[in-house]
Scaffold this motif. Structure first.
Motif, PDB file in Angstrom:
ATOM      1  N   ASP B 108       0.840  -1.207   0.000  1.00 15.70           N
ATOM      2  CA  ASP B 108       0.000   0.000   0.000  1.00 15.70           C
ATOM      3  C   ASP B 108       0.871   1.251   0.000  1.00 15.70           C
ATOM      4  O   ASP B 108       0.561   2.241  -0.656  1.00 15.70           O
ATOM      5  CB  ASP B 108      -0.919   0.027   1.237  1.00 15.70           C
ATOM      6  CG  ASP B 108      -1.983  -1.059   1.173  1.00 15.70           C
ATOM      7  OD1 ASP B 108      -2.171  -1.636   0.082  1.00 15.70           O
ATOM      8  OD2 ASP B 108      -2.617  -1.336   2.210  1.00 15.70           O
ATOM      9  N   GLU B 111       2.189   1.856  -3.380  1.00 12.47           N
ATOM     10  CA  GLU B 111       1.098   2.371  -4.211  1.00 12.47           C
ATOM     11  C   GLU B 111       0.849   3.850  -3.949  1.00 12.47           C
ATOM     12  O   GLU B 111       0.677   4.650  -4.871  1.00 12.47           O
ATOM     13  CB  GLU B 111      -0.171   1.561  -3.926  1.00 12.47           C
ATOM     14  CG  GLU B 111      -1.351   2.010  -4.752  1.00 12.47           C
ATOM     15  CD  GLU B 111      -2.331   0.884  -4.998  1.00 12.47           C
ATOM     16  OE1 GLU B 111      -2.435  -0.008  -4.146  1.00 12.47           O
ATOM     17  OE2 GLU B 111      -2.980   0.898  -6.056  1.00 12.47           O
ATOM     18  N   SER B 117      -2.086   2.342  -9.552  1.00 12.63           N
ATOM     19  CA  SER B 117      -2.529   1.083  -8.965  1.00 12.63           C
ATOM     20  C   SER B 117      -1.549  -0.043  -9.290  1.00 12.63           C
ATOM     21  O   SER B 117      -1.200  -0.281 -10.440  1.00 12.63           O
ATOM     22  CB  SER B 117      -3.915   0.727  -9.487  1.00 12.63           C
ATOM     23  OG  SER B 117      -4.245  -0.560  -9.020  1.00 12.63           O
ATOM     24  N   ILE B 118      -1.090  -0.714  -8.240  1.00 11.29           N
ATOM     25  CA  ILE B 118      -0.209  -1.860  -8.445  1.00 11.29           C
ATOM     26  C   ILE B 118      -0.866  -3.120  -7.883  1.00 11.29           C
ATOM     27  O   ILE B 118      -0.237  -4.172  -7.814  1.00 11.29           O
ATOM     28  CB  ILE B 118       1.169  -1.645  -7.778  1.00 11.29           C
ATOM     29  CG1 ILE B 118       1.004  -1.371  -6.282  1.00 11.29           C
ATOM     30  CG2 ILE B 118       1.930  -0.506  -8.438  1.00 11.29           C
ATOM     31  CD1 ILE B 118       2.301  -1.485  -5.506  1.00 11.29           C
ATOM     32  N   GLN B 119      -2.158  -2.997  -7.502  1.00 15.61           N
ATOM     33  CA  GLN B 119      -2.820  -4.108  -6.823  1.00 15.61           C
ATOM     34  C   GLN B 119      -2.774  -5.420  -7.611  1.00 15.61           C
ATOM     35  O   GLN B 119      -2.416  -6.463  -7.075  1.00 15.61           O
ATOM     36  CB  GLN B 119      -4.282  -3.760  -6.501  1.00 15.61           C
ATOM     37  CG  GLN B 119      -4.479  -2.888  -5.253  1.00 15.61           C
ATOM     38  CD  GLN B 119      -3.666  -3.355  -4.051  1.00 15.61           C
ATOM     39  OE1 GLN B 119      -3.461  -4.547  -3.824  1.00 15.61           O
ATOM     40  NE2 GLN B 119      -3.158  -2.398  -3.286  1.00 15.61           N
ATOM     41  N   ASN B 158       6.852  -2.311  -7.822  1.00 14.04           N
ATOM     42  CA  ASN B 158       6.605  -1.183  -8.720  1.00 14.04           C
ATOM     43  C   ASN B 158       7.265  -1.382 -10.079  1.00 14.04           C
ATOM     44  O   ASN B 158       7.607  -0.427 -10.757  1.00 14.04           O
ATOM     45  CB  ASN B 158       6.964   0.163  -8.087  1.00 14.04           C
ATOM     46  CG  ASN B 158       8.317   0.159  -7.443  1.00 14.04           C
ATOM     47  OD1 ASN B 158       8.805  -0.892  -7.055  1.00 14.04           O
ATOM     48  ND2 ASN B 158       8.932   1.317  -7.337  1.00 14.04           N
TER      49      ASN B 158
END
Ligand SMILES: Nc1ncnc2c1ncn2[C@@H]1O[C@H](COP(=O)(O)OP(=O)(O)O)[C@@H](O)[C@H]1O
Ligand SMILES: [Mg+2]
Lengths: 367, 224
Positions: B108, B111, B117-119, B158
């Motif tokens: 989080d 992010e 968004s990297i979810q 990332n």
């Protein structure tokens, strides 16, 4: 702020302790402020109630009401319409139940019943003759009631309480109003005066005219008179300024204490995290982000601590006895609270240099 | 194809005069996307110095470094920090996780800092590293092997092009160490990342595409 909150959640005990310390210090600040305001109010309230703009005292009084003395005829020397000037006699003395021996200190103020300084009567009626008085509600609360006869000073005649006015104080004691003849008798006993103009006054209160615009006529055999603003008059009430300066200095010192406590705490926390900060910097997290999160924590500690102390201080106000001079001035508290929070932030700023100096190179190869 | 990392004629000297140390001498090195490279050498041979220079944490005495074709030597601290954040992932010897963040929160934070968004990416990473069930745990609640797998996921989260791993197996027993190295090899190949792993343990090099040996600051391809 994300990091700041998450760390506080993780190390709950540590941050709860520092918030606890913040609450205690902020609470003491609020209590001292309450006390300072209470004492200040007690010293000046009756004068504030007059809503006067300026005050005239005799020049030899050195701006102190109890030492000031003039004649009723001096009122004519002041170039203000009759309804905007009031001759006042001030006599600090003690009141006593007719049959009890215990005494209560009071500030007796003499004034014509029609003059603007006489407060509204909340119960009963105004005094109509020399031996009728009205007392402030806080004196009534000490066990005095309407139609009761009381002894004042050294006068052997009794005075009858005919009315109450709202609670007020002057020179830290409750206030009694009565007419100027009664004042003359209290102060000078049975001394006979040639005419009313010769009877004594302590000071003249002026409404709607600032001190520097007042003109007071002066001939060679007149008493020399001084014009003061109400503010100057209040500042010169004996003890008033000394009290304010002393309590103000204590509060100021506590602000420094808060900066030091938060500063030291955040510094120790920062030192413990230097290797973590090194890793985070190596990962490309900006120094400014880390610095913001430290200052953010100081801010949170400050705000939460002040908020809790605010509630505690407010509740304390209800629990204190009547005799303790304490007043909850929310505006002043808000100001104190803002200063406390700012000072906590300043404490946090001390650690920023340390964060800036952490070299991310230490994250790697630290065997 | 431009190499992800290219180092040419790198020298690094510490101190001067009597105390001068040549930590790196004429190092030439490059790695391409999809390659898993190991560098092996004894203690004091210059491995950490090599990694810190490759990661822009310190500058070389001579030579140049390019990351994805961009020269690092003219960048200021802030720009280098951005390069590290966007293009590099570090995996360190001990944990590089933040102790007061739960596993899910480590991502989080990334992010929040990238503002994108990297979810989805994180979900698939966690699945492939078999650490989906650890999301609500703090680093101290994890075993050494689990921690390094989370650290790998953090480094990849990332989507950097280059991963620098500084003795990532040093604190693990051999079984977990093998597992971590195999994961690094797999991520390099499957995700097309350039991964450089520094180690002093010969056994860890068997899954590498290329193995270099460093001794007294000199880097050579290892011949078997
Ligand atoms: N900051 C420094 N100052 C002086 N000498 C250093 C510094 N960093 C590393 N060195 C020296 O450079 C050499 C290589 O060190 P290092 O890269 O840490 O080796 P390794 O990681 O392989 O153990 C060693 O001789 C070490 O003493
Ligand atoms: Mg090393």
């Amino acid at each position: 702020m994300y990091l700041a909150w998450k760390e506080m959640r993780y190390a709950k005990l540590r941050y709860a302790l520092i918030i606890g310390v913040m609450v205690l210090v902020a609470y003491v600040v609020f209590m001292l402020t309450g006390l300072a305001d209470g004492l200040a109010d007690g010293n000046k309230q009756a004068v504030v109630d007059w809503k006067a703009s300026s005050v005239i005292l005799s020049n030899d009084s050195n701006k102190i009401a109890s030492a000031s003395s003039m004649k009723q005829s001096d009122l004519k020397r002041v170039s203000v319409s009759d309804k905007n000037k009031a001759g006042v006699g001030y006599f600090p003395t003690a009141v006593q139940h007719q049959k009890k021996s215990e005494k209560q200190n009071v500030s007796v103020l003499g004034a014509k019943k029609s003059s603007f300084v006489v407060p509204n009567v909340t119960k009963g009626r105004l005094y109509q003759n020399k031996h009728e008085i009205i007392i402030s509600q806080n004196l009534a609360n000490l066990g005095y009631h309407l139609n009761q006869k009381v002894k004042l000073g050294s006068d052997s005649k009794l005075y009858k309480i005919v009315g109450f006015s709202k609670a007020t104080k002057f020179s830290e004691v409750p206030v009694i109003y009565l007419n100027l003849n009664a004042f003359a008798t209290l102060k000078y006993g049975d001394q006979v005066f040639k005419n009313n103009g010769e009877k004594p006054l302590s000071l003249i209160a002026i409404k709607k005219q600032s001190a520097n615009k007042l003109t007071v006529s002066q001939s060679s055999d007149d008493t020399k008179l001084d014009k003061l603003s109400v503010n100057t008059f209040i500042q010169n009430i004996p003890g008033y300024s000394a009290q304010n300066v002393t309590l103000g200095a204590m509060i100021g010192f506590l602000f420094v204490v808060v900066a030091a406590i938060i500063g030291i705490f955040m510094y120790v926390m920062t030192l413990q995290k230097t290797s973590l900060f090194g890793v985070m910097k190596a990962q490309g997290i900006k120094t400014s982000y880390l610095a913001k999160s430290i200052v953010g924590q100081a801010l949170i500690v400050g705000v939460v601590g002040v908020a809790i102390a605010f509630v505690l201080g407010y509740l304390t106000g209800f629990g204190l006895p009547e005799t303790m001079p304490y007043s909850t001035d929310l505006g002043q508290w808000l100001l104190d609270g803002i200063v406390l929070i700012l000072v906590a932030i300043i404490g946090g700023l001390f650690s920023i240099r340390t964060v800036t100096k952490v070299d991310p190179i230490n994250a790697i190869g630290g065997e | 194809m431009t190499p992800v990392l290219k180092m040419t004629h790198i020298n690094k000297r510490f101190g001067a005069g009597h105390t001068e140390v040549d930590a790196l001498t004429d190092v030439n090195f490059s790695v391409e996307a999809g390659q898993f490279v190991s560098i092996i050498g004894p203690s004091g041979s210059g491995k950490s110095t090599f990694l810190t220079i490759a990661g822009g944490l310190q500058s070389p005495s001579d030579g140049s470094i390019h990351i994805n074709g961009t020269e690092l030597s003219h960048m200021n601290a802030k720009q280098l920090s951005e390069v590290r954040f966007n293009q590099l992932g570090f995996i360190l010897q001990a944990s590089n996780l933040i102790p007061f963040l739960k596993v899910a929160e480590q991502f989080d934070l990334v992010e929040k800092l990238t503002h994108q968004s990297i979810q989805a990416r994180v979900e698939s990473l966690l699945k492939s590293l078999d650490i989906e069930d650890l999301k609500q745990k703090y680093p101290k609640e994890l075993s050494g092997g689990e921690r390094q797998r989370v650290a790998i996921a953090r480094a990849l989260s990332n989507d950097p092009s280059l991963i620098l791993a500084d003795e990532p197996t040093a604190s693990l027993d051999s079984e977990h160490a093998y597992e971590v190295v195999k994961i690094l090899a797999r991520e390099a190949h499957e995700q097309n990342k350039a991964i450089i792993m520094v180690t002093h343990d010969e056994r860890m090099t068997q899954w590498s595409d290329e193995v270099y040996r460093i001794e007294d600051g000199k880097l050579k391809i290892k011949e078997d």
